[in-house]
Design an enzyme around this catalytic site. Structure first.
Site, PDB file in Angstrom:
ATOM      1  N   TYR A  53      69.473 100.079 115.766  1.00 44.32           N
ATOM      2  CA  TYR A  53      70.078  99.678 114.393  1.00 44.32           C
ATOM      3  C   TYR A  53      68.793 100.077 113.244  1.00 44.32           C
ATOM      4  O   TYR A  53      69.342 100.498 112.143  1.00 44.32           O
ATOM      5  CB  TYR A  53      70.786  98.671 114.283  1.00 44.32           C
ATOM      6  CG  TYR A  53      72.113  98.597 115.089  1.00 44.32           C
ATOM      7  CD1 TYR A  53      73.083  99.141 114.557  1.00 44.32           C
ATOM      8  CD2 TYR A  53      72.027  97.918 116.552  1.00 44.32           C
ATOM      9  CE1 TYR A  53      74.252  99.393 115.164  1.00 44.32           C
ATOM     10  CE2 TYR A  53      73.303  98.159 117.294  1.00 44.32           C
ATOM     11  CZ  TYR A  53      74.443  98.653 116.368  1.00 44.32           C
ATOM     12  OH  TYR A  53      75.502  98.971 117.243  1.00 44.32           O
ATOM     13  N   ARG A  56      68.738 103.684 112.852  1.00 47.28           N
ATOM     14  CA  ARG A  56      70.077 104.199 111.978  1.00 47.28           C
ATOM     15  C   ARG A  56      69.948 103.819 110.491  1.00 47.28           C
ATOM     16  O   ARG A  56      70.357 104.477 109.699  1.00 47.28           O
ATOM     17  CB  ARG A  56      71.111 103.556 112.729  1.00 47.28           C
ATOM     18  CG  ARG A  56      71.339 103.903 114.024  1.00 47.28           C
ATOM     19  CD  ARG A  56      72.753 103.869 114.724  1.00 47.28           C
ATOM     20  NE  ARG A  56      73.708 104.586 114.070  1.00 47.28           N
ATOM     21  CZ  ARG A  56      74.974 104.176 113.919  1.00 47.28           C
ATOM     22  NH1 ARG A  56      75.470 103.281 114.406  1.00 47.28           N
ATOM     23  NH2 ARG A  56      75.818 105.138 113.267  1.00 47.28           N
ATOM     24  N   GLN A  86      85.476 102.886 109.011  1.00 48.06           N
ATOM     25  CA  GLN A  86      84.940 102.623 110.350  1.00 48.06           C
ATOM     26  C   GLN A  86      83.330 102.606 110.131  1.00 48.06           C
ATOM     27  O   GLN A  86      82.587 102.253 111.239  1.00 48.06           O
ATOM     28  CB  GLN A  86      85.402 103.313 111.762  1.00 48.06           C
ATOM     29  CG  GLN A  86      86.807 103.167 111.786  1.00 48.06           C
ATOM     30  CD  GLN A  86      87.120 104.104 112.927  1.00 48.06           C
ATOM     31  OE1 GLN A  86      87.454 103.994 113.885  1.00 48.06           O
ATOM     32  NE2 GLN A  86      87.688 105.281 112.328  1.00 48.06           N
ATOM     33  N   HIS A 104      84.182  97.851 110.608  1.00 49.05           N
ATOM     34  CA  HIS A 104      83.053  97.755 111.826  1.00 49.05           C
ATOM     35  C   HIS A 104      81.743  97.058 111.205  1.00 49.05           C
ATOM     36  O   HIS A 104      80.631  97.139 111.916  1.00 49.05           O
ATOM     37  CB  HIS A 104      82.750  98.875 112.393  1.00 49.05           C
ATOM     38  CG  HIS A 104      84.082  99.401 113.207  1.00 49.05           C
ATOM     39  ND1 HIS A 104      84.039 100.674 113.682  1.00 49.05           N
ATOM     40  CD2 HIS A 104      85.248  98.692 113.661  1.00 49.05           C
ATOM     41  CE1 HIS A 104      85.523 100.734 114.362  1.00 49.05           C
ATOM     42  NE2 HIS A 104      86.090  99.731 114.300  1.00 49.05           N
TER      43      HIS A 104
END
Ligand code: APR
Length: 227
Positions: A53, A56, A86, A104
């Site tokens: 993450y 990202r 999402q 999400h």
């Protein structure tokens, strides 16, 4: 104007340089989702999950918004428009949208899984980060993993039950509950439209195929300014 519920997926941000999940070369062909997108994977190896993450989050910070984000941000200022995504990136907000329902979760937020406190995530998170409220080293990205309940479902269900139009943008329609929204909207009497690079095969009244940066601004202009 009609009431509209919009559901977006990874295809919306693809032309900003953020990878999708299931296209050729997508994230789930490079990583095992059981390792990086489940509570069990996080329990096994939190450092690996944070690294995934963190990367990202860096990609997101470097990614420019695109014309599809800008068009949706413009549309979202009208009453009766509900913008559900999402996507865990912040590109809709950076394009000017203010009330985006992140079902999400969001890469830019952190969550303590001991006391449920949330705060703005630093660019780099690590398993040793203490929660600012309770001090536990139990912090995770505030994203919804497989096996967890998506956020804001009451609000989304209420919007789907009374919408005139449901529009799905850049999602493969493979992950539930989002994949079931088209059928819920149809059974509540809504017209349904898909804007996607390739048709997902869902039960839409109308499908337009092409890149989001072309289809979305054109559809928003039709909706706001007429054909
Ligand atoms: N313009 C429009 N659509 C595009 C573009 C583009 N430039 N590029 C790709 N697409 C489409 C693909 O054709 C595909 O239908 O976007 C869709 C991306 O599908 P997925 O990779 O499955 O992404 P998404 O549907 O958002 O995934 C849902 O799965 O793993 C999870 O939590 C993750 O929120 C994600 C969920």
């Amino acid at each position: 104007m009609d009431r509209i519920v919009i559901l977006s997926g990874a295809g919306l941000s693809a032309e900003s340089g953020l990878g999708t999940f299931r296209d050729v070369g997508g994230l789930w062909s490079q990583y095992d989702l059981a390792d990086v997108a489940t509570p069990e994977g996080f329990a096994r190896d939190p450092a690996l999950v944070h690294a995934f993450y963190n990367a990202r989050r860096t990609n997101m910070a470097d990614a420019p918004t695109n014309a599809a984000h800008a068009a949706l941000a413009r549309l979202s200022t009208y009453p009766g428009v509900t913008l559900v995504t999402q996507n865990i990136d912040d590109l809709l907000e950076r394009a000017g949208a203010s009330d985006v329902i992140h079902m999400h979760g969001e890469l830019s937020r952190a969550l303590c899984h001991v006391c449920d406190t949330r705060w703005d995530a630093p660019r780099e998170m690590s398993p040793d980060d203490p929660c600012p409220a309770c001090g536990a080293a139990a912090t995770r990205p505030d994203v919804v993993w497989f096996g967890e309940m998506p956020y804001h479902m009451d609000r989304i269900d209420a919007a789907l039950a009374c919408t005139d139009l449901f529009v799905s943008i850049g999602t493969s329609g493979t992950v539930y509950p989002a994949a079931g929204f088209v059928d819920r909207a149809r059974s509540a009497g809504a017209r349904t439209l898909e804007l996607n690079l390739e048709a997902s095969g869902g039960s839409f009244d109308e499908v337009r195929e092409g890149p989001a940066t072309e289809l979305v601004p054109r559809w928003v202009a039709e909706t706001l300014d007429g054909p």
